[in-house]
Design a protein around this motif. Structure first.
Motif, PDB file in Angstrom:
ATOM      1  N   PHE A  86       6.906   1.931  -7.722  1.00  0.00           N
ATOM      2  CA  PHE A  86       5.744   1.165  -8.168  1.00  0.00           C
ATOM      3  C   PHE A  86       4.705   2.089  -8.799  1.00  0.00           C
ATOM      4  N   ALA A  87       4.363   3.178  -8.111  1.00  0.00           N
ATOM      5  CA  ALA A  87       3.353   4.108  -8.618  1.00  0.00           C
ATOM      6  C   ALA A  87       3.841   4.833  -9.867  1.00  0.00           C
ATOM      7  N   GLN A  88       5.119   5.192  -9.896  1.00  0.00           N
ATOM      8  CA  GLN A  88       5.657   5.878 -11.070  1.00  0.00           C
ATOM      9  C   GLN A  88       5.504   5.005 -12.315  1.00  0.00           C
ATOM     10  N   THR A  89       5.827   3.735 -12.171  1.00  0.00           N
ATOM     11  CA  THR A  89       5.711   2.827 -13.312  1.00  0.00           C
ATOM     12  C   THR A  89       4.245   2.570 -13.654  1.00  0.00           C
ATOM     13  N   LEU A  90       3.417   2.373 -12.640  1.00  0.00           N
ATOM     14  CA  LEU A  90       1.988   2.152 -12.846  1.00  0.00           C
ATOM     15  C   LEU A  90       1.347   3.316 -13.592  1.00  0.00           C
ATOM     16  N   SER A  91       1.882   4.516 -13.410  1.00  0.00           N
ATOM     17  CA  SER A  91       1.277   5.709 -14.005  1.00  0.00           C
ATOM     18  C   SER A  91       1.187   5.619 -15.525  1.00  0.00           C
ATOM     19  N   MET A 336       7.827  -4.270 -16.193  1.00  0.00           N
ATOM     20  CA  MET A 336       8.798  -4.145 -17.283  1.00  0.00           C
ATOM     21  C   MET A 336       8.129  -3.576 -18.532  1.00  0.00           C
ATOM     22  N   ASN A 337       6.931  -4.063 -18.828  1.00  0.00           N
ATOM     23  CA  ASN A 337       6.199  -3.533 -19.984  1.00  0.00           C
ATOM     24  C   ASN A 337       5.894  -2.049 -19.830  1.00  0.00           C
ATOM     25  N   CYS A 338       5.653  -1.638 -18.604  1.00  0.00           N
ATOM     26  CA  CYS A 338       5.307  -0.230 -18.349  1.00  0.00           C
ATOM     27  C   CYS A 338       6.528   0.661 -18.181  1.00  0.00           C
ATOM     28  N   GLY A 339       7.723   0.099 -18.363  1.00  0.00           N
ATOM     29  CA  GLY A 339       8.914   0.937 -18.424  1.00  0.00           C
ATOM     30  C   GLY A 339       9.632   1.179 -17.124  1.00  0.00           C
ATOM     31  N   ILE A 340       9.585   0.228 -16.194  1.00  0.00           N
ATOM     32  CA  ILE A 340      10.296   0.437 -14.936  1.00  0.00           C
ATOM     33  C   ILE A 340      11.789   0.622 -15.159  1.00  0.00           C
ATOM     34  N   ALA A 341      12.317  -0.007 -16.221  1.00  0.00           N
ATOM     35  CA  ALA A 341      13.747   0.116 -16.500  1.00  0.00           C
ATOM     36  C   ALA A 341      14.143   1.564 -16.790  1.00  0.00           C
ATOM     37  N   ASN A 342      13.205   2.342 -17.325  1.00  0.00           N
ATOM     38  CA  ASN A 342      13.510   3.745 -17.627  1.00  0.00           C
ATOM     39  C   ASN A 342      13.810   4.544 -16.363  1.00  0.00           C
ATOM     40  N   TYR A 343      13.178   4.143 -15.250  1.00  0.00           N
ATOM     41  CA  TYR A 343      13.407   4.849 -13.991  1.00  0.00           C
ATOM     42  C   TYR A 343      14.699   4.394 -13.309  1.00  0.00           C
ATOM     43  N   LEU A 344      15.314   3.341 -13.854  1.00  0.00           N
ATOM     44  CA  LEU A 344      16.528   2.796 -13.245  1.00  0.00           C
ATOM     45  C   LEU A 344      17.740   2.944 -14.144  1.00  0.00           C
ATOM     46  N   ALA A 345      17.563   3.570 -15.303  1.00  0.00           N
ATOM     47  CA  ALA A 345      18.616   3.600 -16.313  1.00  0.00           C
ATOM     48  C   ALA A 345      19.760   4.535 -15.963  1.00  0.00           C
ATOM     49  N   SER A 346      19.487   5.591 -15.235  1.00  0.00           N
ATOM     50  CA  SER A 346      20.507   6.619 -15.007  1.00  0.00           C
ATOM     51  C   SER A 346      20.734   6.836 -13.524  1.00  0.00           C
ATOM     52  N   PRO A 347      21.786   6.244 -12.958  1.00  0.00           N
ATOM     53  CA  PRO A 347      22.111   6.514 -11.555  1.00  0.00           C
ATOM     54  C   PRO A 347      22.418   7.993 -11.355  1.00  0.00           C
ATOM     55  N   PRO A 348      22.123   8.543 -10.209  1.00  0.00           N
ATOM     56  CA  PRO A 348      22.360   9.969  -9.980  1.00  0.00           C
ATOM     57  C   PRO A 348      23.849  10.301 -10.015  1.00  0.00           C
ATOM     58  N   ALA A 349      24.167  11.453 -10.611  1.00  0.00           N
ATOM     59  CA  ALA A 349      25.565  11.889 -10.671  1.00  0.00           C
ATOM     60  C   ALA A 349      26.051  12.402  -9.322  1.00  0.00           C
ATOM     61  N   ASP A 350      25.106  12.825  -8.508  1.00  0.00           N
ATOM     62  CA  ASP A 350      25.427  13.338  -7.178  1.00  0.00           C
ATOM     63  C   ASP A 350      25.927  12.184  -6.294  1.00  0.00           C
ATOM     64  N   ASN A 351      27.146  12.298  -5.799  1.00  0.00           N
ATOM     65  CA  ASN A 351      27.735  11.225  -4.997  1.00  0.00           C
ATOM     66  C   ASN A 351      27.625  11.450  -3.501  1.00  0.00           C
ATOM     67  N   THR A 352      26.813  12.407  -3.075  1.00  0.00           N
ATOM     68  CA  THR A 352      26.653  12.631  -1.641  1.00  0.00           C
ATOM     69  C   THR A 352      26.000  11.403  -1.009  1.00  0.00           C
ATOM     70  N   PRO A 353      26.340  11.120   0.243  1.00  0.00           N
ATOM     71  CA  PRO A 353      25.825   9.899   0.883  1.00  0.00           C
ATOM     72  C   PRO A 353      24.307   9.796   0.868  1.00  0.00           C
ATOM     73  N   ALA A 354      23.599  10.908   1.101  1.00  0.00           N
ATOM     74  CA  ALA A 354      22.142  10.859   1.156  1.00  0.00           C
ATOM     75  C   ALA A 354      21.558  10.448  -0.195  1.00  0.00           C
ATOM     76  N   VAL A 355      22.083  11.009  -1.274  1.00  0.00           N
ATOM     77  CA  VAL A 355      21.576  10.696  -2.612  1.00  0.00           C
ATOM     78  C   VAL A 355      21.896   9.250  -2.976  1.00  0.00           C
ATOM     79  N   GLN A 356      23.108   8.811  -2.682  1.00  0.00           N
ATOM     80  CA  GLN A 356      23.493   7.437  -2.995  1.00  0.00           C
ATOM     81  C   GLN A 356      22.709   6.427  -2.162  1.00  0.00           C
ATOM     82  N   GLN A 357      22.400   6.796  -0.926  1.00  0.00           N
ATOM     83  CA  GLN A 357      21.589   5.910  -0.084  1.00  0.00           C
ATOM     84  C   GLN A 357      20.181   5.774  -0.648  1.00  0.00           C
ATOM     85  N   GLN A 358      19.630   6.888  -1.137  1.00  0.00           N
ATOM     86  CA  GLN A 358      18.303   6.843  -1.741  1.00  0.00           C
ATOM     87  C   GLN A 358      18.308   5.988  -3.011  1.00  0.00           C
ATOM     88  N   TRP A 359      19.376   6.114  -3.800  1.00  0.00           N
ATOM     89  CA  TRP A 359      19.482   5.299  -5.016  1.00  0.00           C
ATOM     90  C   TRP A 359      19.587   3.810  -4.670  1.00  0.00           C
TER      91      TRP A 359
END
Length: 404
Positions: A86-91, A336-359
Protein backbone atom coordinates in the motif's frame (compact mmCIF):
# COMPACT_ATOMS: atom_id res chain seq x y z
CA UNK A 1 -36.33 12.51 26.44
CA UNK A 2 -37.41 9.16 25.04
CA UNK A 3 -35.45 5.93 25.37
CA UNK A 4 -34.39 4.66 21.95
CA UNK A 5 -32.60 1.40 22.79
CA UNK A 6 -30.77 -0.50 25.49
CA UNK A 7 -27.24 -1.93 25.19
CA UNK A 8 -26.81 -5.55 24.15
CA UNK A 9 -23.75 -7.76 24.21
CA UNK A 10 -22.66 -8.61 20.66
CA UNK A 11 -22.74 -12.28 19.71
CA UNK A 12 -19.32 -13.92 19.84
CA UNK A 13 -17.78 -11.48 22.31
CA UNK A 14 -14.55 -12.97 23.73
CA UNK A 15 -14.15 -13.03 27.53
CA UNK A 16 -12.57 -10.00 29.20
CA UNK A 17 -9.57 -10.22 31.48
CA UNK A 18 -9.81 -8.83 35.01
CA UNK A 19 -7.61 -5.92 33.89
CA UNK A 20 -9.98 -5.03 31.07
CA UNK A 21 -13.00 -5.34 33.35
CA UNK A 22 -11.41 -2.92 35.81
CA UNK A 23 -10.67 -0.44 33.02
CA UNK A 24 -14.23 -0.79 31.71
CA UNK A 25 -15.64 -0.01 35.15
CA UNK A 26 -13.45 3.12 35.36
CA UNK A 27 -14.57 4.32 31.93
CA UNK A 28 -18.25 3.68 32.67
CA UNK A 29 -17.96 5.60 35.95
CA UNK A 30 -16.35 8.54 34.16
CA UNK A 31 -19.06 8.52 31.48
CA UNK A 32 -21.80 8.46 34.09
CA UNK A 33 -20.19 11.57 35.57
CA UNK A 34 -20.24 13.31 32.19
CA UNK A 35 -23.90 12.42 31.73
CA UNK A 36 -24.76 13.86 35.15
CA UNK A 37 -22.83 17.08 34.50
CA UNK A 38 -24.57 17.43 31.13
CA UNK A 39 -27.96 17.40 32.83
CA UNK A 40 -28.81 13.75 32.24
CA UNK A 41 -28.39 13.64 28.44
CA UNK A 42 -25.00 13.44 26.72
CA UNK A 43 -25.13 13.98 22.93
CA UNK A 44 -23.68 10.99 21.13
CA UNK A 45 -20.73 12.88 19.62
CA UNK A 46 -19.65 13.85 23.13
CA UNK A 47 -20.10 10.26 24.31
CA UNK A 48 -18.00 9.01 21.39
CA UNK A 49 -15.31 11.59 22.11
CA UNK A 50 -15.02 10.51 25.74
CA UNK A 51 -15.08 6.79 24.89
CA UNK A 52 -12.29 7.21 22.35
CA UNK A 53 -10.18 10.13 23.57
CA UNK A 54 -10.65 10.73 27.31
CA UNK A 55 -7.13 11.07 28.81
CA UNK A 56 -5.84 7.69 30.10
CA UNK A 57 -9.31 6.13 29.68
CA UNK A 58 -10.35 6.41 26.03
CA UNK A 59 -9.76 3.74 23.44
CA UNK A 60 -7.05 5.73 21.69
CA UNK A 61 -5.51 7.22 24.82
CA UNK A 62 -5.72 4.39 27.36
CA UNK A 63 -2.93 2.16 26.03
CA UNK A 64 -4.94 -0.72 24.53
CA UNK A 65 -3.40 -2.75 21.73
CA UNK A 66 -5.43 -1.79 18.70
CA UNK A 67 -3.83 -2.84 15.46
CA UNK A 68 -2.90 -6.20 13.99
CA UNK A 69 -4.34 -9.15 12.16
CA UNK A 70 -3.44 -11.76 14.79
CA UNK A 71 -6.03 -12.63 17.38
CA UNK A 72 -6.53 -11.86 20.16
CA UNK A 73 -4.45 -8.67 20.41
CA UNK A 74 -5.56 -6.55 17.46
CA UNK A 75 -8.98 -4.98 16.96
CA UNK A 76 -8.78 -4.24 13.23
CA UNK A 77 -6.33 -4.21 10.33
CA UNK A 78 -5.66 -1.17 8.14
CA UNK A 79 -4.25 -1.19 4.61
CA UNK A 80 -0.66 -0.31 5.66
CA UNK A 81 -0.73 -3.24 8.11
CA UNK A 82 -1.46 -5.77 5.36
CA UNK A 83 1.91 -5.28 3.68
CA UNK A 84 4.24 -2.56 2.48
CA UNK A 85 2.50 -2.72 -0.92
CA UNK A 86 0.00 0.00 0.00
CA UNK A 87 2.72 2.49 1.00
CA UNK A 88 4.93 1.58 -1.95
CA UNK A 89 2.13 2.36 -4.37
CA UNK A 90 1.04 5.47 -2.45
CA UNK A 91 4.60 6.79 -2.72
CA UNK A 92 4.13 7.61 -6.41
CA UNK A 93 1.25 9.98 -5.61
CA UNK A 94 3.16 11.44 -2.66
CA UNK A 95 6.26 12.09 -4.77
CA UNK A 96 4.19 13.90 -7.41
CA UNK A 97 2.63 16.14 -4.76
CA UNK A 98 6.03 16.88 -3.22
CA UNK A 99 7.50 17.77 -6.61
CA UNK A 100 4.58 20.04 -7.54
CA UNK A 101 4.61 21.80 -4.15
CA UNK A 102 8.41 22.15 -4.23
CA UNK A 103 8.67 20.55 -0.82
CA UNK A 104 9.85 17.35 0.88
CA UNK A 105 7.47 17.75 3.85
CA UNK A 106 4.91 15.07 4.70
CA UNK A 107 2.36 15.36 7.51
CA UNK A 108 0.55 12.19 8.55
CA UNK A 109 -2.46 12.26 10.86
CA UNK A 110 -3.07 9.24 13.07
CA UNK A 111 -0.07 7.15 12.03
CA UNK A 112 -1.21 3.98 13.82
CA UNK A 113 1.62 1.55 14.38
CA UNK A 114 3.94 3.54 12.09
CA UNK A 115 3.76 0.93 9.32
CA UNK A 116 2.76 3.44 6.63
CA UNK A 117 5.48 5.92 7.61
CA UNK A 118 8.14 3.22 7.71
CA UNK A 119 7.35 1.78 4.28
CA UNK A 120 6.72 5.19 2.70
CA UNK A 121 10.00 6.72 3.87
CA UNK A 122 11.87 3.62 2.69
CA UNK A 123 10.24 3.74 -0.75
CA UNK A 124 10.73 7.50 -1.20
CA UNK A 125 14.41 7.10 -0.40
CA UNK A 126 14.69 4.61 -3.24
CA UNK A 127 13.24 7.32 -5.49
CA UNK A 128 15.90 9.78 -4.32
CA UNK A 129 13.63 11.72 -1.94
CA UNK A 130 14.63 12.28 1.69
CA UNK A 131 11.35 13.37 3.29
CA UNK A 132 10.85 15.57 6.31
CA UNK A 133 8.14 13.57 8.06
CA UNK A 134 5.77 14.93 10.71
CA UNK A 135 3.20 12.90 12.62
CA UNK A 136 0.25 14.25 14.57
CA UNK A 137 -0.86 11.47 16.92
CA UNK A 138 -3.32 11.86 19.81
CA UNK A 139 -2.55 8.48 21.38
CA UNK A 140 0.47 8.48 23.74
CA UNK A 141 0.67 4.68 23.44
CA UNK A 142 0.72 4.74 19.65
CA UNK A 143 3.19 7.63 19.57
CA UNK A 144 5.61 5.57 21.65
CA UNK A 145 5.18 2.57 19.38
CA UNK A 146 5.75 4.75 16.32
CA UNK A 147 8.94 6.18 17.78
CA UNK A 148 10.29 2.70 18.51
CA UNK A 149 9.42 1.40 15.06
CA UNK A 150 10.77 4.37 13.12
CA UNK A 151 13.98 4.96 15.13
CA UNK A 152 16.08 2.53 13.01
CA UNK A 153 15.31 4.56 9.87
CA UNK A 154 17.37 7.51 11.17
CA UNK A 155 15.02 9.76 9.24
CA UNK A 156 13.98 13.37 9.85
CA UNK A 157 10.78 12.66 11.83
CA UNK A 158 9.00 14.85 14.35
CA UNK A 159 5.83 14.42 16.37
CA UNK A 160 3.45 17.36 16.60
CA UNK A 161 0.86 18.26 19.23
CA UNK A 162 -1.18 20.49 16.90
CA UNK A 163 -1.50 21.33 13.24
CA UNK A 164 1.17 23.64 11.80
CA UNK A 165 0.45 27.30 11.17
CA UNK A 166 1.70 26.97 7.60
CA UNK A 167 2.41 23.81 5.63
CA UNK A 168 3.64 23.05 2.13
CA UNK A 169 3.83 19.47 0.96
CA UNK A 170 1.75 16.30 1.25
CA UNK A 171 -0.82 15.52 3.95
CA UNK A 172 -1.88 11.91 4.56
CA UNK A 173 -4.90 10.79 6.58
CA UNK A 174 -5.57 7.06 6.33
CA UNK A 175 -8.70 6.01 8.26
CA UNK A 176 -8.77 9.22 10.29
CA UNK A 177 -12.11 10.79 9.36
CA UNK A 178 -14.09 7.71 10.40
CA UNK A 179 -12.77 7.95 13.98
CA UNK A 180 -13.88 11.54 14.51
CA UNK A 181 -16.90 11.77 16.85
CA UNK A 182 -20.19 11.98 14.95
CA UNK A 183 -23.66 13.17 15.90
CA UNK A 184 -26.52 10.67 15.67
CA UNK A 185 -30.02 11.69 14.64
CA UNK A 186 -33.38 10.16 13.90
CA UNK A 187 -36.87 11.46 13.07
CA UNK A 188 -40.01 11.71 15.15
CA UNK A 189 -43.41 10.62 13.88
CA UNK A 190 -44.10 14.19 12.77
CA UNK A 191 -40.82 14.39 10.84
CA UNK A 192 -39.09 16.40 13.55
CA UNK A 193 -35.32 15.88 13.72
CA UNK A 194 -34.32 14.23 16.99
CA UNK A 195 -30.83 14.20 18.43
CA UNK A 196 -29.60 10.85 19.79
CA UNK A 197 -27.62 10.81 23.00
CA UNK A 198 -26.84 8.66 26.03
CA UNK A 199 -28.62 8.63 29.40
CA UNK A 200 -27.90 6.66 32.55
CA UNK A 201 -30.03 3.66 33.42
CA UNK A 202 -31.58 3.74 36.85
CA UNK A 203 -29.89 1.55 39.47
CA UNK A 204 -32.57 -1.14 39.37
CA UNK A 205 -32.56 -1.47 35.59
CA UNK A 206 -28.80 -1.18 35.26
CA UNK A 207 -28.25 -4.44 37.13
CA UNK A 208 -29.76 -6.32 34.20
CA UNK A 209 -27.81 -4.52 31.48
CA UNK A 210 -24.32 -5.14 30.04
CA UNK A 211 -23.68 -1.39 30.44
CA UNK A 212 -25.50 1.17 32.64
CA UNK A 213 -26.68 3.30 29.72
CA UNK A 214 -29.49 3.78 27.23
CA UNK A 215 -29.61 5.54 23.88
CA UNK A 216 -32.26 8.25 24.06
CA UNK A 217 -33.63 11.09 21.92
CA UNK A 218 -34.63 14.71 22.36
CA UNK A 219 -35.46 17.50 19.88
CA UNK A 220 -32.31 18.36 17.95
CA UNK A 221 -30.70 21.78 18.46
CA UNK A 222 -31.47 24.20 15.67
CA UNK A 223 -28.10 24.00 13.88
CA UNK A 224 -28.23 20.21 13.71
CA UNK A 225 -31.88 20.13 12.65
CA UNK A 226 -31.21 22.59 9.82
CA UNK A 227 -28.23 20.63 8.49
CA UNK A 228 -30.13 17.34 8.55
CA UNK A 229 -33.08 18.95 6.77
CA UNK A 230 -30.74 20.19 4.04
CA UNK A 231 -29.36 16.71 3.38
CA UNK A 232 -32.31 14.30 3.41
CA UNK A 233 -36.06 14.07 3.67
CA UNK A 234 -37.62 12.87 6.96
CA UNK A 235 -38.04 9.10 7.00
CA UNK A 236 -39.81 7.20 9.78
CA UNK A 237 -37.62 4.91 11.88
CA UNK A 238 -34.50 6.23 10.10
CA UNK A 239 -31.27 6.55 12.12
CA UNK A 240 -28.05 8.01 10.77
CA UNK A 241 -25.06 10.26 11.46
CA UNK A 242 -23.63 13.62 10.57
CA UNK A 243 -20.00 14.32 11.35
CA UNK A 244 -19.67 18.01 12.12
CA UNK A 245 -16.23 17.58 13.66
CA UNK A 246 -14.81 15.96 10.53
CA UNK A 247 -16.32 18.72 8.40
CA UNK A 248 -14.79 21.37 10.66
CA UNK A 249 -11.42 19.61 10.41
CA UNK A 250 -11.63 19.67 6.62
CA UNK A 251 -12.49 23.38 6.59
CA UNK A 252 -9.65 24.17 8.98
CA UNK A 253 -7.14 22.57 6.61
CA UNK A 254 -7.64 25.57 4.37
CA UNK A 255 -6.14 27.80 7.07
CA UNK A 256 -2.76 26.02 7.16
CA UNK A 257 -2.26 24.07 3.90
CA UNK A 258 -0.74 26.86 1.80
CA UNK A 259 0.52 24.69 -1.07
CA UNK A 260 0.27 20.98 -1.75
CA UNK A 261 -2.39 18.33 -1.40
CA UNK A 262 -3.99 16.00 1.13
CA UNK A 263 -4.65 12.30 0.47
CA UNK A 264 -7.67 11.17 2.51
CA UNK A 265 -8.35 7.42 2.49
CA UNK A 266 -11.38 6.02 4.28
CA UNK A 267 -14.49 3.91 3.92
CA UNK A 268 -17.64 5.75 2.96
CA UNK A 269 -19.97 6.98 0.26
CA UNK A 270 -21.13 10.08 -1.58
CA UNK A 271 -24.18 11.62 0.09
CA UNK A 272 -26.85 10.08 -2.13
CA UNK A 273 -25.54 6.64 -1.15
CA UNK A 274 -24.77 7.54 2.46
CA UNK A 275 -28.38 8.55 3.16
CA UNK A 276 -29.94 5.86 0.99
CA UNK A 277 -33.42 4.88 2.24
CA UNK A 278 -32.28 1.29 2.75
CA UNK A 279 -29.40 2.39 5.01
CA UNK A 280 -31.94 3.16 7.70
CA UNK A 281 -29.77 2.22 10.69
CA UNK A 282 -26.81 4.37 9.71
CA UNK A 283 -23.21 3.24 9.41
CA UNK A 284 -21.97 3.22 13.01
CA UNK A 285 -19.73 0.24 13.74
CA UNK A 286 -17.61 -0.94 16.67
CA UNK A 287 -14.55 -3.20 16.62
CA UNK A 288 -13.16 -5.34 19.43
CA UNK A 289 -10.65 -8.15 18.82
CA UNK A 290 -11.68 -8.29 15.15
CA UNK A 291 -15.34 -8.61 16.14
CA UNK A 292 -17.43 -6.02 14.28
CA UNK A 293 -20.79 -5.04 15.77
CA UNK A 294 -23.13 -2.06 16.25
CA UNK A 295 -23.33 -1.74 20.06
CA UNK A 296 -21.54 1.51 21.03
CA UNK A 297 -22.65 1.52 24.68
CA UNK A 298 -20.81 -1.66 25.67
CA UNK A 299 -17.02 -1.96 26.08
CA UNK A 300 -16.54 1.80 26.35
CA UNK A 301 -12.83 2.60 26.24
CA UNK A 302 -12.02 -0.93 25.05
CA UNK A 303 -13.47 -0.87 21.55
CA UNK A 304 -13.18 1.32 18.52
CA UNK A 305 -16.27 3.26 17.44
CA UNK A 306 -16.47 4.48 13.86
CA UNK A 307 -18.85 5.84 11.26
CA UNK A 308 -18.50 5.77 7.50
CA UNK A 309 -17.57 9.01 5.77
CA UNK A 310 -19.97 11.26 3.85
CA UNK A 311 -17.48 12.25 1.15
CA UNK A 312 -19.84 14.86 -0.29
CA UNK A 313 -19.76 16.64 3.06
CA UNK A 314 -15.95 16.40 3.19
CA UNK A 315 -15.58 17.81 -0.33
CA UNK A 316 -18.01 20.65 0.42
CA UNK A 317 -16.13 21.48 3.63
CA UNK A 318 -12.82 21.57 1.76
CA UNK A 319 -14.28 24.00 -0.77
CA UNK A 320 -15.66 26.15 2.06
CA UNK A 321 -12.14 26.22 3.49
CA UNK A 322 -10.74 27.59 0.24
CA UNK A 323 -9.21 24.34 -1.02
CA UNK A 324 -9.64 22.70 -4.40
CA UNK A 325 -11.18 19.24 -4.73
CA UNK A 326 -8.59 17.55 -6.94
CA UNK A 327 -10.02 14.05 -7.25
CA UNK A 328 -12.24 11.36 -5.79
CA UNK A 329 -12.14 7.68 -6.65
CA UNK A 330 -12.14 4.18 -5.22
CA UNK A 331 -9.08 2.79 -3.49
CA UNK A 332 -8.76 0.13 -6.20
CA UNK A 333 -8.75 2.67 -9.01
CA UNK A 334 -6.38 4.96 -7.12
CA UNK A 335 -3.84 2.18 -6.54
CA UNK A 336 -4.09 0.98 -10.14
CA UNK A 337 -3.49 4.53 -11.37
CA UNK A 338 -0.47 4.78 -9.10
CA UNK A 339 1.06 1.63 -10.56
CA UNK A 340 0.37 -1.16 -8.10
CA UNK A 341 0.55 -3.59 -11.02
CA UNK A 342 4.23 -2.71 -11.46
CA UNK A 343 4.97 -4.15 -8.02
CA UNK A 344 3.18 -7.38 -8.95
CA UNK A 345 4.47 -7.87 -12.49
CA UNK A 346 7.53 -9.99 -11.74
CA UNK A 347 7.26 -12.95 -9.36
CA UNK A 348 10.56 -13.69 -7.61
CA UNK A 349 12.85 -16.17 -9.36
CA UNK A 350 13.94 -17.50 -5.99
CA UNK A 351 11.88 -20.63 -5.30
CA UNK A 352 12.84 -21.06 -1.65
CA UNK A 353 9.81 -21.56 0.61
CA UNK A 354 10.37 -18.32 2.56
CA UNK A 355 10.51 -16.17 -0.59
CA UNK A 356 7.51 -17.89 -2.18
CA UNK A 357 5.53 -17.53 1.05
CA UNK A 358 6.28 -13.81 1.09
CA UNK A 359 5.18 -13.51 -2.54
CA UNK A 360 1.93 -15.33 -1.75
CA UNK A 361 1.35 -12.88 1.11
CA UNK A 362 1.96 -9.95 -1.24
CA UNK A 363 -0.55 -11.29 -3.76
CA UNK A 364 -3.11 -11.92 -1.02
CA UNK A 365 -2.64 -8.37 0.25
CA UNK A 366 -3.07 -6.99 -3.26
CA UNK A 367 -6.36 -8.86 -3.58
CA UNK A 368 -7.65 -7.37 -0.32
CA UNK A 369 -6.59 -3.87 -1.35
CA UNK A 370 -8.17 -4.09 -4.81
CA UNK A 371 -11.11 -6.48 -4.62
CA UNK A 372 -14.63 -5.06 -4.66
CA UNK A 373 -15.52 -7.66 -2.03
CA UNK A 374 -12.73 -6.42 0.28
CA UNK A 375 -11.35 -2.85 0.45
CA UNK A 376 -11.20 -1.90 -3.23
CA UNK A 377 -14.69 -0.43 -3.62
CA UNK A 378 -15.77 0.47 -0.08
CA UNK A 379 -12.64 2.53 0.57
CA UNK A 380 -12.43 5.81 -1.28
CA UNK A 381 -9.66 8.34 -1.85
CA UNK A 382 -10.42 12.06 -1.71
CA UNK A 383 -7.69 14.48 -2.81
CA UNK A 384 -7.89 18.16 -1.90
CA UNK A 385 -5.28 20.88 -2.04
CA UNK A 386 -4.12 24.28 -3.11
CA UNK A 387 -1.90 25.64 -5.90
CA UNK A 388 -1.34 22.27 -7.56
CA UNK A 389 -0.42 22.70 -11.22
CA UNK A 390 -0.63 19.15 -12.61
CA UNK A 391 -3.50 16.60 -12.57
CA UNK A 392 -2.94 14.09 -9.79
CA UNK A 393 -1.80 10.64 -10.82
CA UNK A 394 -4.20 8.77 -8.56
CA UNK A 395 -7.35 10.02 -10.30
CA UNK A 396 -6.22 10.24 -13.94
CA UNK A 397 -8.65 7.40 -14.59
CA UNK A 398 -11.93 6.70 -12.83
CA UNK A 399 -12.36 10.11 -11.20
CA UNK A 400 -15.78 10.20 -9.51
CA UNK A 401 -16.04 13.86 -8.55
CA UNK A 402 -19.21 14.07 -10.63
CA UNK A 403 -20.91 11.66 -8.18
CA UNK A 404 -20.23 13.76 -5.09
Amino acid sequence: MNVLSAPALPHGLPPLSDELKTHLDQVNAALLGHIERAGGFLPFDQWMHQALYAPELGYYTGGSTKFGSNLPTGDFTTAPELSSLFAQTLSRQVSQILHDSQSVAILEFGAGSGALAQALITELRQQGIEPEYSILEVSPDLRERQQQRLAPLRAHIQWLDRTPDDFKGCVIANEVLDAMPASLFTFGQDGQVLEVGVIAADQTTARGLPAPFYLATRPAPEHLALLVAERLEPQPFYLSEINLQAEAWMRSMGTWLSRGAAILVDYGFPRHEYYHPQRDQGTLMCHFRHLAHAQPLVLAGLQDITTHVDFTAMADAALEGGLDVLGYTTQARFLMNCGIANYLASPPADNTPAVQQQWAHTMSSANKLLSEAEMGELFKVLLVGRHMTTPLLGTLSGDRRDRL
